[in-house]
Scaffold this active site. Structure first.
Site, PDB file in Angstrom:
ATOM      1  CE  LYS A 145      13.750 -41.708  71.291  1.00  0.00           C
ATOM      2  NZ  LYS A 145      13.370 -42.988  71.867  1.00  0.00           N
ATOM      3  CG  ASP A 156      15.765 -45.810  72.594  1.00  0.00           C
ATOM      4  OD1 ASP A 156      16.009 -45.589  73.786  1.00  0.00           O
ATOM      5  OD2 ASP A 156      15.116 -45.028  71.868  1.00  0.00           O
TER       6      ASP A 156
HETATM    7  P1  NAP Z   1       4.373 -44.593  69.077  1.00  0.00           P
HETATM    8  O1  NAP Z   1       5.392 -44.485  68.007  1.00  0.00           O
HETATM    9  O2  NAP Z   1       3.333 -43.545  69.196  1.00  0.00           O
HETATM   10  O3  NAP Z   1       3.633 -46.019  68.876  1.00  0.00           O
HETATM   11  C1  NAP Z   1       2.531 -46.374  69.672  1.00  0.00           C
HETATM   12  C2  NAP Z   1       2.141 -47.829  69.413  1.00  0.00           C
HETATM   13  O4  NAP Z   1       1.086 -48.128  70.329  1.00  0.00           O
HETATM   14  C3  NAP Z   1       1.588 -48.101  68.023  1.00  0.00           C
HETATM   15  O5  NAP Z   1       1.861 -49.443  67.666  1.00  0.00           O
HETATM   16  C4  NAP Z   1       0.070 -47.894  68.227  1.00  0.00           C
HETATM   17  O6  NAP Z   1      -0.735 -48.630  67.318  1.00  0.00           O
HETATM   18  C5  NAP Z   1      -0.088 -48.510  69.616  1.00  0.00           C
HETATM   19  N1  NAP Z   1      -1.265 -48.031  70.315  1.00  0.00           N
HETATM   20  C6  NAP Z   1      -1.362 -46.829  70.952  1.00  0.00           C
HETATM   21  N2  NAP Z   1      -2.584 -46.742  71.537  1.00  0.00           N
HETATM   22  C7  NAP Z   1      -3.239 -47.900  71.253  1.00  0.00           C
HETATM   23  C8  NAP Z   1      -4.521 -48.415  71.584  1.00  0.00           C
HETATM   24  N3  NAP Z   1      -5.380 -47.705  72.321  1.00  0.00           N
HETATM   25  N4  NAP Z   1      -4.851 -49.645  71.159  1.00  0.00           N
HETATM   26  C9  NAP Z   1      -3.998 -50.369  70.418  1.00  0.00           C
HETATM   27  N5  NAP Z   1      -2.773 -49.947  70.061  1.00  0.00           N
HETATM   28  C10 NAP Z   1      -2.393 -48.724  70.479  1.00  0.00           C
HETATM   29  O7  NAP Z   1       5.049 -44.675  70.518  1.00  0.00           O
HETATM   30  P2  NAP Z   1       6.501 -45.249  70.881  1.00  0.00           P
HETATM   31  O8  NAP Z   1       7.514 -44.176  70.789  1.00  0.00           O
HETATM   32  O9  NAP Z   1       6.706 -46.494  70.111  1.00  0.00           O
HETATM   33  O10 NAP Z   1       6.346 -45.574  72.457  1.00  0.00           O
HETATM   34  C11 NAP Z   1       5.497 -46.627  72.896  1.00  0.00           C
HETATM   35  C12 NAP Z   1       5.727 -46.878  74.372  1.00  0.00           C
HETATM   36  O11 NAP Z   1       7.058 -47.328  74.601  1.00  0.00           O
HETATM   37  C13 NAP Z   1       5.536 -45.667  75.258  1.00  0.00           C
HETATM   38  O12 NAP Z   1       4.803 -46.063  76.389  1.00  0.00           O
HETATM   39  C14 NAP Z   1       6.952 -45.286  75.654  1.00  0.00           C
HETATM   40  O13 NAP Z   1       6.997 -44.663  76.919  1.00  0.00           O
HETATM   41  C15 NAP Z   1       7.617 -46.642  75.696  1.00  0.00           C
HETATM   42  N6  NAP Z   1       9.073 -46.539  75.514  1.00  0.00           N
HETATM   43  C16 NAP Z   1       9.885 -47.035  76.506  1.00  0.00           C
HETATM   44  C17 NAP Z   1      11.249 -46.969  76.376  1.00  0.00           C
HETATM   45  C18 NAP Z   1      12.147 -47.484  77.476  1.00  0.00           C
HETATM   46  O14 NAP Z   1      13.337 -47.113  77.521  1.00  0.00           O
HETATM   47  N7  NAP Z   1      11.642 -48.335  78.355  1.00  0.00           N
HETATM   48  C19 NAP Z   1      11.835 -46.420  75.215  1.00  0.00           C
HETATM   49  C20 NAP Z   1      10.994 -45.946  74.198  1.00  0.00           C
HETATM   50  C21 NAP Z   1       9.601 -46.025  74.359  1.00  0.00           C
HETATM   51  P3  NAP Z   1      -1.153 -47.973  65.882  1.00  0.00           P
HETATM   52  O15 NAP Z   1       0.037 -48.162  64.975  1.00  0.00           O
HETATM   53  O16 NAP Z   1      -2.342 -48.743  65.462  1.00  0.00           O
HETATM   54  O17 NAP Z   1      -1.458 -46.536  66.155  1.00  0.00           O
END
Ligand code: NAP
Length: 555
Positions: free
Chosen positions: A329, A366
């Site tokens: 992305k 998004d």
């Molecule tokens: P990302 O960039 O990897 O970010 C992950 C986030 O989760 C960070 O804030 C991370 O905190 C936190 N995190 C992960 N594991 C954790 C834990 N065990 N304890 C506390 N915090 C934790 O991922 P992303 O792309 O933002 O995606 C996140 C979620 O959104 C995914 O489940 C994805 O499927 C969903 N999503 C949904 C849509 C939709 O259309 N509905 C679109 C996009 C994404 P740190 O910064 O401390 O690592």
């Protein structure tokens, strides 16, 4: 043409597979190397020759198997006639694939060739798959003669299940030596650059009829677009757990979801790019839209590990637009000629559309997807669901709405940007506070507004959350499958007046969201965001298809 490769361990099982998928097929490849009995008989031959020298058993066993395979072909044909009386004749390919080529047969080579020869003599086969390394050898001469008198065409195959080697151009050229044969390349693609090289090797064959397959997840798009890549068939496997080769789809998916039989040079092709990407739900969203609107367009998964291969692949596959997912992305922005403002602000592009003179334009739907469901709760977004791009979205009225965002990752960037853009006061909670602070500072500066407050995602934040609880947005992966019991905010008790929005969509309702609903909150699940972004993407795709029609150019 769609060709089912049988993967059953017995002749009866192979016929069952044919019957089950008959509705979608044009060709049937009898993969006799999957037959357990044939495998063991071939291996016993091997031991016999090396050990006590019982060579006589070769011929009788091979004649017997040759006849059995011929009878099987006749039975397949008669089943086919009964099931599809209106269809053209079923073409049948005979194959006994060697283990070194990715097949199951590890037995004696002389026995294998004798079985093939006897099967051809007994009749029933339209094609024989025979390896390129046998060309001109004494061993293959009588097999080729038997194929010729039976009127069967030889598919001259080169298999490289371990991937591209320096031999590829030479072996490919050899496979195309004989004019009356169909050269076939089946090479494992260990990445996008390899997929491209395999396509190029296929183009270099210049045979009118050829088969070009990039095996594995990086080549799946090529299996769907086989005719566009000059391949006269595509292989697939039944949906019973066994794949004849890595990357096979099922006949139903090829014919139903991807409308394989309707694809032409003029079909507008769209794809989701990412790595991995084969699990993506996007084809299930976009293909039914194309179908219901009777559009000559298809949407497929293109697994991509290296963005630098994208421009050439886009040209080869005729891509008109792409959805972009993890991990591209951000990186894809360098390939764009232009982008809507949100793309730079969020540093992420999830949609790119080809425009005039092959320029690519970037969007972030998004953001639109996140905002669209909020209209119901916060008003002011009339028409937002159908806005063609995020920049034209009239968002919800969030002036003075106090929001907590849990997480500061990639998805949170779009969420926080959208909330600030429409006037909300934002608190970001994240495990890594520094990441939240960097995000807050950056977006505050870009939008020239008060940056969000930030705090660590821990019980001490409870009082702060109570201050920012008109809307709670959960953007971390906590609670996502398979760890569905996890709760990102276990210390916080909902009071029931909050709007709770979890962007995780697997499962459709997370443990956290269920807890909110049970406490009386109004809730929004991740599917609403997913579908909102997909609808906005779809509008962009349809605009591109209209442009193509207006210019009458197809591609
Ligand atoms: P990302 O960039 O990897 O970010 C992950 C986030 O989760 C960070 O804030 C991370 O905190 C936190 N995190 C992960 N594991 C954790 C834990 N065990 N304890 C506390 N915090 C934790 O991922 P992303 O792309 O933002 O995606 C996140 C979620 O959104 C995914 O489940 C994805 O499927 C969903 N999503 C949904 C849509 C939709 O259309 N509905 C679109 C996009 C994404 P740190 O910064 O401390 O690592």
């Amino acid at each position: 043409m769609i060709c089912l490769s049988s993967t059953a361990g017995s002749p009866d099982g192979a016929l069952r597979q044919l019957r089950r998928d008959a509705a979608h097929l044009d060709l049937f490849e009898l993969r006799a190397d999957f037959f357990a009995e044939l495998q063991s008989e071939g291996s016993n031959q091997h031991r016999g020759e090396a050990g006590d020298g019982e060579v006589g058993a070769d011929l009788a066993g091979a004649v017997n198997w040759g006849r059995r395979l011929s009878e099987l072909a006749a039975e397949a044909r008669s089943d086919w006639r009964a099931l599809r009386p209106e269809a053209a004749a079923l073409g049948i390919i005979l194959t006994i694939r060697r283990a070194a080529d990715g097949g199951r047969y590890q037995g004696d080579e002389g026995f294998r060739l004798l079985v093939l020869e006897e099967a051809l003599r007994s009749g029933g086969f339209d094609y024989l798959d025979l390896e390129e390394d046998l060309l001109g050898s004494d061993a293959e001469r009588s097999v080729v003669a038997a194929a010729s008198s039976a009127g069967a065409t030889i598919i001259r195959s080169y298999h490289a299940p371990d991937g591209i080697s320096a031999e590829l151009p030479h072996r490919a050229a050899r496979a195309a030596t004989r004019e009356n044969e169909i050269p076939k390349l089946a090479v494992h693609a260990d990445g996008s650059a390899a997929f491209l090289r395999i396509i190029e090797a296929g183009e270099a064959l210049q045979s009118v009829r050829r088969i070009v397959i990039a095996m594995g997840p990086y080549g799946v798009a090529g299996r769907i677009l086989a005719p566009r890549l000059g391949s006269f068939l595509t292989y697939c496997s039944s949906d019973d757990g066994r794949q004849a080769a890595p990357g096979h789809l099922t006949p139903e998916v090829l014919a139903g979801m991807y409308r394989y039989h309707e694809l032409t040079e003029r079909t507008a092709v769209f794809a989701v790019i990412g790595d991995p990407v084969l699990h993506s739900r996007s084809p299930e969203f976009h293909n039914p839209v194309f179908r219901s609107q009777k559009l000559d367009a298809v949407y497929l998964p293109l697994q991509l590990d290296d963005l630098s291969a994208l421009p050439a692949l886009a040209d080869r596959l005729g891509l008109q637009g792409v959805s972009i997912t993890i991990p591209h992305k951000s990186g894809v922005r360098r390939l764009l000629s232009n982008a809507e403002p949100a793309v730079e602000a969020i540093a992420a592009c999830n949609t790119a559309i080809r425009g005039p003179e092959d320029a690519w334009y970037g969007y972030n739907t998004d953001l639109h997807g996140f905002l669209a469901p909020l209209a119901e709760f916060f008003g002011g977004a009339e028409g937002a669901q159908h806005a063609p791009a995020a920049q034209e979205t009239r968002g919800p009225d969030l002036t003075g709405v106090r929001c907590t965002v849990i997480g500061a990752g990639g998805a949170a960037r779009a969420v926080v940007y959208g909330l600030l853009l429409y006037g909300a006061d934002v608190l970001i909670l994240n495990r890594t506070v520094a990441r939240a602070e960097a995000l807050a500072a950056e977006l505050g500066e870009q939008l020239e507004t008060v940056p969000p407050r930030c705090a660590a995602l821990e019980p001490a934040a409870d009082a702060l959350v109570r201050e920012y609880r008109d809307l709670l947005v959960q953007t971390t992966s906590i609670g996502m499958e398979p760890e569905v019991e996890a709760d990102p905010l276990p210390f916080y008790e909902f009071c029931g007046s909050e709007v709770a929005y979890d962007i995780v969509y697997t499962p459709p309702e997370t443990t956290w969201l269920r807890r909110a609903r049970r406490a009386g909150c109004r809730v929004i699940g991740g599917n609403a965001m997913f579908e909102g972004q997909a609808r906005a993407q779809s509008a962009l795709f349809l605009t591109r298809i209209n442009e193509l029609h207006q210019h009458g150019a197809g591609q």
